[in-house]
Design an enzyme around this catalytic site. Structure first.
Site, mmCIF file in Angstrom:
data_model
loop_
_atom_site.group_PDB
_atom_site.id
_atom_site.type_symbol
_atom_site.label_atom_id
_atom_site.label_comp_id
_atom_site.label_asym_id
_atom_site.label_seq_id
_atom_site.Cartn_x
_atom_site.Cartn_y
_atom_site.Cartn_z
ATOM 1 C CE LYS A 100 -12.718 -2.103 0.723
ATOM 2 N NZ LYS A 100 -12.220 -3.154 1.707
ATOM 3 C CG ASP A 140 -8.917 -1.177 0.616
ATOM 4 O OD1 ASP A 140 -9.520 -2.051 1.456
ATOM 5 O OD2 ASP A 140 -8.607 -1.461 -0.522
HETATM 6 P P1 NAD Z 1 0.127 -4.309 0.732
HETATM 7 O O1 NAD Z 1 -0.154 -3.267 -0.105
HETATM 8 O O2 NAD Z 1 0.734 -3.736 2.112
HETATM 9 O O3 NAD Z 1 0.611 -5.572 0.487
HETATM 10 C C1 NAD Z 1 0.433 -5.965 -0.975
HETATM 11 C C2 NAD Z 1 1.473 -7.344 -1.283
HETATM 12 O O4 NAD Z 1 1.048 -7.800 -2.312
HETATM 13 C C3 NAD Z 1 2.921 -6.934 -1.348
HETATM 14 O O5 NAD Z 1 3.559 -7.740 -0.877
HETATM 15 C C4 NAD Z 1 2.962 -6.882 -3.001
HETATM 16 O O6 NAD Z 1 4.423 -6.706 -3.438
HETATM 17 C C5 NAD Z 1 2.063 -8.081 -3.237
HETATM 18 N N1 NAD Z 1 1.514 -8.148 -4.506
HETATM 19 C C6 NAD Z 1 1.117 -7.148 -5.360
HETATM 20 N N2 NAD Z 1 1.176 -7.653 -6.698
HETATM 21 C C7 NAD Z 1 1.359 -9.064 -6.643
HETATM 22 C C8 NAD Z 1 1.471 -9.729 -7.373
HETATM 23 N N3 NAD Z 1 1.355 -9.553 -8.954
HETATM 24 N N4 NAD Z 1 1.887 -11.048 -7.162
HETATM 25 C C9 NAD Z 1 2.407 -11.235 -5.813
HETATM 26 N N5 NAD Z 1 2.210 -10.459 -4.890
HETATM 27 C C10 NAD Z 1 1.834 -9.149 -5.480
HETATM 28 O O7 NAD Z 1 -1.474 -4.817 1.336
HETATM 29 P P2 NAD Z 1 -2.068 -5.570 2.457
HETATM 30 O O8 NAD Z 1 -2.656 -4.574 3.117
HETATM 31 O O9 NAD Z 1 -1.018 -6.339 2.897
HETATM 32 O O10 NAD Z 1 -3.367 -6.395 1.888
HETATM 33 C C11 NAD Z 1 -3.191 -7.460 1.151
HETATM 34 C C12 NAD Z 1 -4.635 -8.243 0.974
HETATM 35 O O11 NAD Z 1 -5.173 -8.405 2.056
HETATM 36 C C13 NAD Z 1 -5.257 -7.184 0.004
HETATM 37 O O12 NAD Z 1 -6.503 -8.286 -0.657
HETATM 38 C C14 NAD Z 1 -6.169 -6.587 0.949
HETATM 39 O O13 NAD Z 1 -7.526 -6.149 0.625
HETATM 40 C C15 NAD Z 1 -6.480 -7.504 2.256
HETATM 41 N N6 NAD Z 1 -6.906 -7.187 3.251
HETATM 42 C C16 NAD Z 1 -5.854 -6.342 3.878
HETATM 43 C C17 NAD Z 1 -6.184 -6.019 5.434
HETATM 44 C C18 NAD Z 1 -5.403 -4.927 6.203
HETATM 45 O O14 NAD Z 1 -5.622 -4.777 7.377
HETATM 46 N N7 NAD Z 1 -4.275 -4.258 5.761
HETATM 47 C C19 NAD Z 1 -7.421 -6.415 5.927
HETATM 48 C C20 NAD Z 1 -8.137 -7.218 5.440
HETATM 49 C C21 NAD Z 1 -7.996 -7.580 4.340
#
Ligand code: NAD
Length: 415
Positions: A100, A140
């Site tokens: 990471k 990420d």
């Molecule tokens: P993203 O940036 O596309 O979306 C994040 C979402 O979280 C948005 O809807 C945002 O408004 C919301 N958010 C942010 N702050 C917030 C708060 N204080 N309260 C409520 N909602 C809030 O991110 P993503 O890619 O969807 O990733 C989300 C999670 O999943 C992260 O923990 C990330 O590490 C994990 N993840 C993502 C992937 C991937 O393929 N994108 C893979 C594994 C894990």
């Protein structure tokens, strides 16, 4: 975060009976790289940022993990997430270890040109320690397909055409079909499997989600397509609810346009944090880490929590949920669909052969269902919860691969 990931590791290591020495060997990163990234702003001023890459384990293959551009990126945080990537890739049995990294920067404060220059400088600083058979970054927080394309281009300038150096690339630059929705799709498959174990189905199930970004929005859409009702969704600006089920595709369009679910007319609005204790059957945290805590875990009303976000549950909260009989499908299993399709992207890049979407979806489904079953079976064998079982499975796979690479007389309990 580092404390939490170590806590879960230690719990599984205790279930296996591993010595302190072996635990220490398995937890320590192989390499930690910290670099200074100096560039020029559009106005010609010098900009200085610090970048990291933590490479945790190579026993099962080249290392894999995201690059985050965020002011909170530091060595401890990257180390915790690199550890999780080692266990996650092992749970789904893809041939990678964990890494990471990222840059301590707020990308909102940079122009697109500045962001590109910072990214390219970072790649040129770490190019010797990444590569298709060494360490393969991915998107990420605050990084995306465009940035992955710059990384591929910069690396290829030094080493020749190398699409396999990074995943999550744009489709026209050898990305994989199905990558964008892969994590959400994986969440849907593990939810289905967990329900089957409880003799239930998606039909009429009431689901609440925190987060409607890449992971949350696709998970909600795919889960609703299976007959469940998405009764509440919250993001950073607020929440919307509808006891009869939100129209997810209309919410999808609203969120794409407004960049929030707030203000959606197809539901009632509520204060976002209430979503964690919503009256529902399934809770899917798909936004931030450390949101289910000792303060709110007793108020969680869902019987099943699917961790789509990384690290959404603190160790104290995890114990409370366990005590209350709430099933938690842990992040290293539930959100592994993304890294699984990243593996497919890398495999396509190495073979220089593009798969069709049907193949990606079919292979992902097989891996997610099989991984859930493997974790559940270890849980039964060891009489432990799904999170501990996932760590036990991962530690066994990583430990056995590490041992098979060398000759030791030590008796290490990894079977
Ligand atoms: P993203 O940036 O596309 O979306 C994040 C979402 O979280 C948005 O809807 C945002 O408004 C919301 N958010 C942010 N702050 C917030 C708060 N204080 N309260 C409520 N909602 C809030 O991110 P993503 O890619 O969807 O990733 C989300 C999670 O999943 C992260 O923990 C990330 O590490 C994990 N993840 C993502 C992937 C991937 O393929 N994108 C893979 C594994 C894990």
């Amino acid at each position: 975060m580092l404390e939490a990931s170590h806590h879960y590791f230690q719990k599984a290591a205790a279930a296996l009976g591993l010595s302190e020495k072996i635990r220490d060997i398995l937890l320590t990163p192989r390499r930690v790289v910290k670099v200074e990234v100096v560039t020029e702003s559009d106005a010609g001023e010098l900009l200085k940022h610090v970048g990291f890459r933590v490479q945790h384990n190579t026993a099962r293959g080249p290392m894999k993990g995201g690059l985050r551009f965020h002011p909170a990126v530091d060595e401890d945080h990257a180390t915790a997430l690199a550890n999780l990537m080692t266990w996650k890739t092992a749970v789904v049995d893809v041939p990678f270890g964990g890494a990471k990294g990222g840059i301590s920067v707020d990308p909102a404060g940079l122009s697109t040109g500045e962001l590109q220059t910072v990214t390219r400088e970072f790649v040129s600083q770490i190019k010797e320690v990444i590569g298709p058979t060494i360490d393969i970054p991915a998107p990420d927080m605050n990084t995306n397909a465009t940035i992955m394309g710059w990384i591929m281009d910069e690396y290829s300038k030094h080493y020749g055409f190398s699409p396999g150096v990074v995943t999550g690339k744009p489709l026209q630059l050898f990305g994989s079909p199905g990558r964008e929705e892969a994590t959400g799709r994986g969440v849907m498959y593990v939810l289905e499997e967990a329900l089957k174990d409880q003799g239930r189905s998606m039909q009429g199930l009431r689901v609440a989600l925190q987060g409607f970004g890449n992971v949350g929005s696709h998970a909600a859409r795919l889960i609703a397509e299976q007959g469940a009702k998405i009764v509440a969704v919250a993001d950073h600006l607020g929440g919307v609810s509808n006891p009869d089920g939100l129209d997810v595709s209309a919410l999808f369009d609203h969120a794409r346009e407004k960049r929030t679910v707030d203000g959606f007319v197809g539901g009632d609005s509520f204060a976002g944090e209430e979503v964690l204790t919503w009256d529902c059957d399934v809770l899917i945290p798909a936004a931030l880490e450390d949101v289910i805590t000792a303060e709110n875990a007793r108020d969680v009303r869902a019987g099943l929590v699917i961790e789509a976000a990384n690290g959404p549950t603190t160790p104290e909260a995890d114990e409370i949920l366990l005590e209350r009989g709430i099933t938690v499908v842990p992040d290293i299993l539930a959100n592994a669909g993304g890294v699984t399709v990243s593996y497919f992207e890398w495999a396509q890049n190495i073979q220089q052969y593009q798969w069709e979407l049907e193949r990606v979806v079919g292979e992902l489904e097989k891996i997610m269902r099989r991984s859930y079953a493997a974790v559940r079976d270890v849980g039964k064998e060891k009489q432990v919860d799904l999170r501990t079982a996932a760590f036990v499975l991962a530690i066994r796979r990583v430990g056995q691969a590490a041992l098979a690479r060398r000759h030791t007389r030590e008796d290490i309990p990894l079977d």
